[in-house]
Design an enzyme around this catalytic site. Structure first.
Site, short mmCIF file in Angstrom:
data_model
loop_
_atom_site.label_atom_id
_atom_site.label_comp_id
_atom_site.label_asym_id
_atom_site.label_seq_id
_atom_site.Cartn_x
_atom_site.Cartn_y
_atom_site.Cartn_z
CG HIS A 166 -2.14 0.86 1.09
ND1 HIS A 166 -2.22 1.92 0.21
CD2 HIS A 166 -3.34 0.83 1.75
CE1 HIS A 166 -3.41 2.50 0.33
NE2 HIS A 166 -4.10 1.86 1.25
CG ASP A 383 -13.09 -4.98 -21.33
OD1 ASP A 383 -12.63 -6.14 -21.38
OD2 ASP A 383 -13.87 -4.51 -22.19
#
Length: 451
Positions: A166, A383
């Site tokens: 992170h 996508d």
């Protein structure tokens, strides 16, 4: 409140983990993280997961190989991700851009997307098989900064899971990186949005000076003994689904004088209140909630498009537990709104300065609940060529941290899902409190994953 049946189980066969390196030579240099990146509370690994259905138009194409090839190309531009973190003076984090690569795993599961049903959400059964923790890979220093596993399903769909250090990026920065992979997977040779490092933009001032009150970093003494510490190895994990009807029911309880409220504010105030009641906190004990607020796109901030570092703060709302639990829901919402209103460039600079002055502390743990709104992060839009995922977002909650994400269940109902982990007895009381507060509305749906 309805609970799902026992967790669905399936088996996963994995290939040996391998390193994917940039396909072309990259600079060999050391790059400092910002003082917003470099705080103790971000020295952790964050998992995300995306579930993709079969696309007949992609027949004959292997998602693991397509994504792996695209990853190598993207790392030419995002080459710091192929490096390793090191520490300088005063534990200052830096990226040693070694080009060693990102860990990548190909796998196959003996199940279909349809069989998973409403398990397609945070804490999916066999989660640890879908994002395998490669021994020795989970450290903060000198470890891979990203781990990716692509698991093919029997139906022709697949699961894309990723674990991120992170300190390198927040959710929008990570989505930017994953979107670049998706673009390369579909034939682009250069990312449409080029990455920008420029971490010095969020560094402390010289000299540093703390100019705001930061309840989220205060040292807290558990004076009453009721701010329960949580053992990561003994937590119950649940995901709670709120459909549009249930959200409307909560809104209908709010007075007009409160003004406009986001769905996130309503749900999180509700969950925070129920959670505090479930912990049975002494009424005089101070509790807090820290909502993550990202500065991207906010007026007064000049982060360039393409910046992929951490760009958020989490100002804390504080109150006595008794006040939170006895007052109606609007009380908690007003506290959230007040904390969010304090967000400014000065607040961000004050946080960066605090990190330097106070030795990069972690956020407050006792009695604090952190929540991040990922409904607009973009995980659900990625996508790779097979279409959008049926779910994309956080893979699990952490002990003091939850996420709010968009979700469509197997019945086609739209809503939000919030994963939560609590000690088992607290979770039981939390569920009962949710039932009590929603007795006049449709019950919140609970989907249980016991891992």
């Amino acid at each position: 409140m309805a609970s799902s049946s026992s967790p669905l189980l399936f088996s996963v066969k994995r290939c040996a983990p391998e390193f994917v390196r940039p396909t072309n030579p990259t600079p060999r240099e050391v790059k400092q993280l910002s003082d917003i990146d470099d705080q103790e509370g971000l020295r952790l690994q964050v998992p995300v997961i995306m579930f993709y259905p079969n696309n007949p138009l992609m027949k004959g194409k292997d998602p693991a190989k397509v994504i792996k090839e695209a990853l190598g190309k993207v790392l030419v531009y995002y080459y710091p991700f192929a490096g390793r973190l090191i520490e300088g003076d005063n534990r200052k984090l830096m990226v040693d851009c070694t080009g060693e690569g990102v860990l990548f795993i190909e796998a196959n599961a003996d199940t279909t997307l349809e069989n998973l049903g409403d398990s397609i959400q945070p804490m999916c059964p066999c989660y640890e098989e879908l994002l395998y923790d490669v021994p020795g890979s989970g450290g903060i220093l000198r470890s891979p900064l990203i781990l990716i596993q692509v698991t093919r399903l029997m139906c022709g769909g697949f699961i894309f899971a990723l674990r991120l250090n992170h300190t390198m990026s927040d959710a929008p920065g990570l989505v930017q990186f994953i979107n670049a992979i998706s673009e390369m997977a579909q034939g682009l040779s250069v990312p449409s949005l080029l990455p920008i490092w420029q971490r010095e933009l969020l560094n402390a001032r010289n000299p540093p000076r703390i100019t705001r009150i930061h309840h989220e970093y205060e040292e807290v003494t558990n004076t009453k003994g009721t701010l329960m510490a949580m053992d990561e190895n003994n937590l119950a994990h649940r995901s709670f689904f709120f459909d549009l009807k249930e959200i409307r029911a909560l809104r209908n309880r709010l007075p007009a004088s409160l003004g406009a409220c986001s769905t996130f504010e309503v749900l999180i105030a509700y969950v925070w209140r129920c959670r505090t009641i479930a912990f049975a906190v002494d009424p005089d004990e101070v509790v807090r909630i820290s909502c993550i607020i990202n500065m991207r796109g906010k007026r007064g901030f000049d982060l360039p498009p393409g910046y992929y570092g951490n760009a958020f703060v989490y100002p804390a709302s504080i109150t006595k537990a008794g006040m939170l639990c006895k007052n109606p829901l609007e009380y908690a919402i007003r506290l959230l709104k007040k904390a969010k209103a304090e967000m400014s460039q000065e607040y961000m600079k004050s946080v960066a300065d605090l990190m330097v002055i106070k030795g990069r502390p972690s956020f407050t743990l006792p009695g604090n609940y952190l929540i991040s709104d990922l409904t607009h992060a973009g995980f659900g839009e990625v996508d790779f060529g097979w279409g959008k995922p049926v779910y994309g977002g956080a893979a699990r909650a952490l002990s003091n941290v939850s996420f709010c994400m968009r979700f469509r269940n197997s019945k086609g109902e739209e809503g939000n899902v919030i994963p939560i982990c609590l000690p088992p007895p607290v979770m039981e009381r939390f569920e009962q409190e949710l039932k009590r507060m929603t007795k006049e509305a449709e019950p919140v749906r609970l989907i249980t994953s016991k891992l």
